[in-house]
Design a protein around this motif. Structure first.
Motif, PDB file in Angstrom:
ATOM      1  N   UNK A   1     -10.078  66.087  26.987  1.00 41.95           N
ATOM      2  CA  UNK A   1     -11.272  66.825  28.185  1.00 41.95           C
ATOM      3  C   UNK A   1     -12.216  66.614  28.792  1.00 41.95           C
ATOM      4  N   UNK A   2     -13.092  66.183  29.901  1.00 37.53           N
ATOM      5  CA  UNK A   2     -13.703  65.370  29.824  1.00 37.53           C
ATOM      6  C   UNK A   2     -15.042  66.000  30.863  1.00 37.53           C
ATOM      7  N   UNK A   3     -16.774  65.682  30.457  1.00 37.04           N
ATOM      8  CA  UNK A   3     -17.494  66.950  31.225  1.00 37.04           C
ATOM      9  C   UNK A   3     -18.104  65.612  31.249  1.00 37.04           C
ATOM     10  N   UNK A   4     -19.258  66.002  32.553  1.00 35.99           N
ATOM     11  CA  UNK A   4     -20.277  65.291  32.673  1.00 35.99           C
ATOM     12  C   UNK A   4     -20.384  65.368  34.031  1.00 35.99           C
ATOM     13  N   UNK A   5     -22.147  64.369  34.472  1.00 33.99           N
ATOM     14  CA  UNK A   5     -22.057  64.732  36.246  1.00 33.99           C
ATOM     15  C   UNK A   5     -21.337  63.850  37.341  1.00 33.99           C
ATOM     16  N   UNK A   6     -19.599  62.610  36.531  1.00 32.73           N
ATOM     17  CA  UNK A   6     -19.315  61.919  37.553  1.00 32.73           C
ATOM     18  C   UNK A   6     -18.125  62.795  37.259  1.00 32.73           C
ATOM     19  N   UNK A   7     -18.398  64.502  37.007  1.00 29.02           N
ATOM     20  CA  UNK A   7     -16.294  64.679  37.296  1.00 29.02           C
ATOM     21  C   UNK A   7     -16.761  65.205  38.998  1.00 29.02           C
ATOM     22  N   UNK A   8     -15.499  64.993  39.700  1.00 29.46           N
ATOM     23  CA  UNK A   8     -15.517  65.577  40.830  1.00 29.46           C
ATOM     24  C   UNK A   8     -15.510  67.203  41.133  1.00 29.46           C
ATOM     25  N   UNK A   9     -15.290  67.616  42.695  1.00 27.15           N
ATOM     26  CA  UNK A   9     -15.751  68.719  42.915  1.00 27.15           C
ATOM     27  C   UNK A   9     -14.729  69.488  43.341  1.00 27.15           C
ATOM     28  N   UNK A  10     -13.226  68.916  42.700  1.00 23.38           N
ATOM     29  CA  UNK A  10     -11.660  69.173  43.078  1.00 23.38           C
ATOM     30  C   UNK A  10     -10.935  68.666  44.430  1.00 23.38           C
ATOM     31  N   UNK A  11      -9.892  69.099  44.175  1.00 18.92           N
ATOM     32  CA  UNK A  11      -9.388  68.273  45.071  1.00 18.92           C
ATOM     33  C   UNK A  11      -9.793  68.738  46.803  1.00 18.92           C
ATOM     34  N   UNK A  12      -9.308  68.671  47.913  1.00 17.70           N
ATOM     35  CA  UNK A  12      -9.863  68.645  49.077  1.00 17.70           C
ATOM     36  C   UNK A  12      -8.526  69.993  49.609  1.00 17.70           C
ATOM     37  N   UNK A  13      -9.046  71.078  50.315  1.00 19.98           N
ATOM     38  CA  UNK A  13      -7.825  71.999  50.538  1.00 19.98           C
ATOM     39  C   UNK A  13      -6.937  72.197  49.770  1.00 19.98           C
ATOM     40  N   UNK A  14      -7.368  72.061  48.513  1.00 23.80           N
ATOM     41  CA  UNK A  14      -6.242  72.227  47.337  1.00 23.80           C
ATOM     42  C   UNK A  14      -6.646  73.254  46.066  1.00 23.80           C
ATOM     43  N   UNK A  15      -6.714  74.345  46.790  1.00 22.00           N
ATOM     44  CA  UNK A  15      -7.456  75.267  45.175  1.00 22.00           C
ATOM     45  C   UNK A  15      -6.445  75.020  44.259  1.00 22.00           C
ATOM     46  N   UNK A  16      -5.155  75.520  44.785  1.00 19.39           N
ATOM     47  CA  UNK A  16      -4.308  75.085  42.632  1.00 19.39           C
ATOM     48  C   UNK A  16      -4.564  74.407  42.560  1.00 19.39           C
ATOM     49  N   UNK A  17      -4.250  73.164  42.766  1.00 23.02           N
ATOM     50  CA  UNK A  17      -4.702  72.121  42.101  1.00 23.02           C
ATOM     51  C   UNK A  17      -5.842  71.720  41.558  1.00 23.02           C
ATOM     52  N   UNK A  18      -7.023  71.999  42.120  1.00 23.30           N
ATOM     53  CA  UNK A  18      -8.217  71.864  41.112  1.00 23.30           C
ATOM     54  C   UNK A  18      -8.167  72.832  40.213  1.00 23.30           C
ATOM     55  N   UNK A  19      -7.926  73.920  40.598  1.00 23.61           N
ATOM     56  CA  UNK A  19      -7.951  75.284  39.262  1.00 23.61           C
ATOM     57  C   UNK A  19      -7.628  74.589  38.150  1.00 23.61           C
ATOM     58  N   UNK A  20      -6.227  74.088  38.375  1.00 24.71           N
ATOM     59  CA  UNK A  20      -4.898  73.119  36.940  1.00 24.71           C
ATOM     60  C   UNK A  20      -5.970  72.338  36.418  1.00 24.71           C
ATOM     61  N   UNK A  21      -7.322  71.728  36.697  1.00 25.32           N
ATOM     62  CA  UNK A  21      -7.686  70.214  36.204  1.00 25.32           C
ATOM     63  C   UNK A  21      -8.754  70.985  35.593  1.00 25.32           C
ATOM     64  N   UNK A  22     -10.013  71.748  37.043  1.00 27.01           N
ATOM     65  CA  UNK A  22     -11.128  72.049  36.279  1.00 27.01           C
ATOM     66  C   UNK A  22     -11.443  73.214  36.107  1.00 27.01           C
ATOM     67  N   UNK A  23     -11.755  73.608  35.201  1.00 25.08           N
ATOM     68  CA  UNK A  23     -11.754  75.112  34.107  1.00 25.08           C
ATOM     69  C   UNK A  23     -12.800  75.020  33.393  1.00 25.08           C
ATOM     70  N   UNK A  24     -12.988  76.386  33.517  1.00 20.18           N
ATOM     71  CA  UNK A  24     -14.717  76.330  32.564  1.00 20.18           C
ATOM     72  C   UNK A  24     -14.565  76.531  30.900  1.00 20.18           C
ATOM     73  N   UNK A  25     -15.382  75.912  30.700  1.00 22.42           N
ATOM     74  CA  UNK A  25     -15.229  75.442  28.867  1.00 22.42           C
ATOM     75  C   UNK A  25     -15.695  76.661  27.770  1.00 22.42           C
ATOM     76  N   UNK A  26     -16.266  77.162  26.888  1.00 18.80           N
ATOM     77  CA  UNK A  26     -16.230  78.285  26.212  1.00 18.80           C
ATOM     78  C   UNK A  26     -17.798  78.492  26.588  1.00 18.80           C
ATOM     79  N   UNK A  27     -18.741  77.724  27.180  1.00 20.78           N
ATOM     80  CA  UNK A  27     -19.728  77.811  27.588  1.00 20.78           C
ATOM     81  C   UNK A  27     -20.299  78.062  29.328  1.00 20.78           C
ATOM     82  N   UNK A  28     -18.665  78.267  29.329  1.00 19.44           N
ATOM     83  CA  UNK A  28     -18.907  78.406  30.934  1.00 19.44           C
ATOM     84  C   UNK A  28     -19.119  76.849  31.941  1.00 19.44           C
ATOM     85  N   UNK A  29     -19.347  75.564  31.606  1.00 22.60           N
ATOM     86  CA  UNK A  29     -20.146  74.935  32.230  1.00 22.60           C
ATOM     87  C   UNK A  29     -18.486  74.584  32.346  1.00 22.60           C
TER      88      UNK A  29
END
Length: 513
Positions: free
Chosen positions: A359-387
């Motif tokens: 798992x990676x955290x930081x300011x270099x992480x993408x905003x998501x996949x263009x027009x693909x909410x399903x793939x985005x939500x599978x990869x970008x998830x909130x951590x225990x602190x909500x980040x």
């Protein structure tokens, strides 16, 4: 900082310094700045405005470099497309991101026309790099655009706007557009420059496609430093590249494992044959430990950085060169300013030695996949602190000191005889056998085993037999990990960016079974 400032700030600081060297042109920072101003003005006149997507469908050439920075100066989002892309894939990309313009080369216009024919109602400006009188049908003149008034438009864009939409090749299905803001690119480039100890005096060779983020960042980081980029189209003729590197006194040499394998098969090379190189980098896939040792022998005065990254955040980890002797199989620690840790299926961090997902955290992480909410939500998830944190889908473990080791893709794991086999472990053993140049391992469906461990191998010693290879594996692997079959090939199947493709290899092996 907006990304176009990588160029404009260096043009102010080093106006007469050579910024870019290509086969047919050398450009100073001042010249590049003027050309990008002109093209930005022309793009604005064509209707390109803030946040519009613009495709750069070119090979590695000076026009592609001008295009990328001109799009940014116009307030747009550049999307680099590999020049080997076929019409059906380009058709999909056009439909997906709805570009306002396409900047391309004359030889690629048939592919562009084929793709545009599937979008007859869409208004897309097309500029071709052919000369004014040789512009292909349906395209404007890129060269004429460079003669426009050299005043970039006032676009009002900010650092949180998208700077780049880069499409991943994807192991299955259609490519996904990775959304990267100016802030994302600024953070990633700053972090990498920090650990590479980049400097304005560097001269960096890039033979990797600008449509491949590893190749693209050679351009972005070089210009941010005010250094010089030597841009070539491929590594197909290594000796010619080496001659060029000596002439230009190249100090930075980015590699992928394919290039490393080609270099190490050239038995005539002597240690120190490229004396000006002060660092080498490797990513795309891990270098076998044997290849690392041999490269260090050929480049005794250079620092070698073994790295791991994903398009979705550019770079995740790097191994400080002074750690190579202690842990040659590691891809290191998180890059500066970021975090990298290993978790189980519940999201809890695992102890050293236990496999889990990186798992990676930081300011270099993408905003998501263009027009693909399903793939985005599978990869970008909130951590225990909500980040928000990025789940890579790659299996890793750490050692007692926190250094990371790549195990394999979750979906690459071979299940045979009720056991799990990481292909990378088998490949590492194969690479350690003298006479093996390259190897890729995949699981092939088997009615008894479930999957049969199968290896595709390229030899540097053609006298080596399958029996000898299997015997070597049996001496160094548990019995369930030993390949059931070795298939010898002249070359391994690769993606457009030159990475060995396990998926393509598996398909070939399954057909040959």
């Amino acid at each position: 900082m907006r990304v176009e400032r990588f160029l404009t700030d260096s043009a102010q600081a080093f106006p007469e310094k050579t910024a870019l060297v290509t086969a047919d042109r050398r450009l100073t920072y001042a010249e590049l700045n003027r050309l990008t101003d002109a093209l930005a003005s022309s793009l604005a006149a064509q209707g390109v405005k803030r946040s519009d997507r613009v495709l750069v469908f070119m090979d590695n050439c000076w026009e592609a470099v001008v295009s990328i920075f001109a799009i940014l100066k116009a307030g747009g989002t550049f999307s680099p497309i590999n020049s080997s892309t076929k019409g059906n894939k380009l058709t999909y990309i056009i439909g997906n991101c709805e570009p306002a313009a396409i900047l391309t080369q004359g030889r690629l216009m048939p592919v562009v026309r084929e793709a545009l024919a599937e979008h007859p109602g869409r208004q897309i400006a097309v500029l071709s790099t052919e000369g004014r009188n040789g512009v292909p049908e349906g395209a404007g003149s890129f060269i004429a655009a460079l003669e426009a008034e050299a005043t970039p438009p006032a676009h009002g864009s900010v650092e949180t706007d998208l700077a780049m939409l880069i499409y991943t090749s994807g192991s299955t299905g259609q490519p996904k557009g990775v959304m990267m803001t100016h802030d994302n690119i600024e953070a990633a480039s700053r972090s990498i420059i920090t650990y590479l100890e980049g400097r304005s005096g560097d001269i960096v060779l890039n033979v990797l496609p600008l449509a491949f983020d590893y190749g693209l960042y050679q351009l972005l980081m070089t210009f941010r430093l005010g250094a010089t980029l030597v841009l070539e189209k491929s590594f197909a003729f290594p000796q010619a590249i080496f001659d060029l590197m000596r002439r230009e006194r190249v100090t930075g040499f980015p590699l992928v494992p394919t290039m490393a394998a080609m270099i190490l098969r050239m038995t005539e090379l002597q240690p120190g044959f490229l004396p000006d190189v002060r660092y080498l980098t490797n990513t795309a896939a891990a270098l076998p430990a044997e290849h690392i040792a041999q490269l260090r022998g050929l480049f005794p005065g250079a620092r070698l950085y073994s790295m791991y990254g994903l398009t979705e955040c550019k770079r995740c980890t790097y191994l400080p060169p002074e750690e190579l002797d202690r842990r040659p199989g590691s891809v290191g620690i998180a890059i500066p300013g970021t975090q990298a840790f290993v978790v189980d299926d519940t999201g809890a961090q695992v102890p050293p030695g236990v496999e889990g997902e990186l798992v990676i955290r930081g300011p270099h992480v993408m905003q998501g996949y263009w027009r693909n909410e399903q793939a985005t939500s599978a990869m970008l998830k909130p951590g225990p602190d909500g980040v928000i944190q990025m789940h890579t889908g790659d299996l890793f473990r750490t050692d007692a000191e926190g250094f990371l080791y790549f195990v394999g893709r979750k979906d690459d794991i071979i299940k045979t005889r009720g056991e799990k086999v990481a292909p990378k472990e088998v490949e590492a053993v194969l690479h350690a056998l003298p006479g093996v140049a390259e190897a890729v391992v995949a699981g092939i469906p088997d009615p008894i085993l479930g999957q049969a461990v199968t290896a595709m191998v390229v030899l540097s010693n053609p006298a080596l037999t399958e029996r000898e290879v299997l015997a070597h594996c049996a001496r160094n692997l548990e019995d369930f990990m030993v390949p059931k079959r070795i298939v010898f090939k002249d070359a391994l199947p690769r993606t457009d960016t030159g990475k060995v493709s396990r998926r393509l290899a598996a398909g070939e092996l399954e057909q040959a079974a």
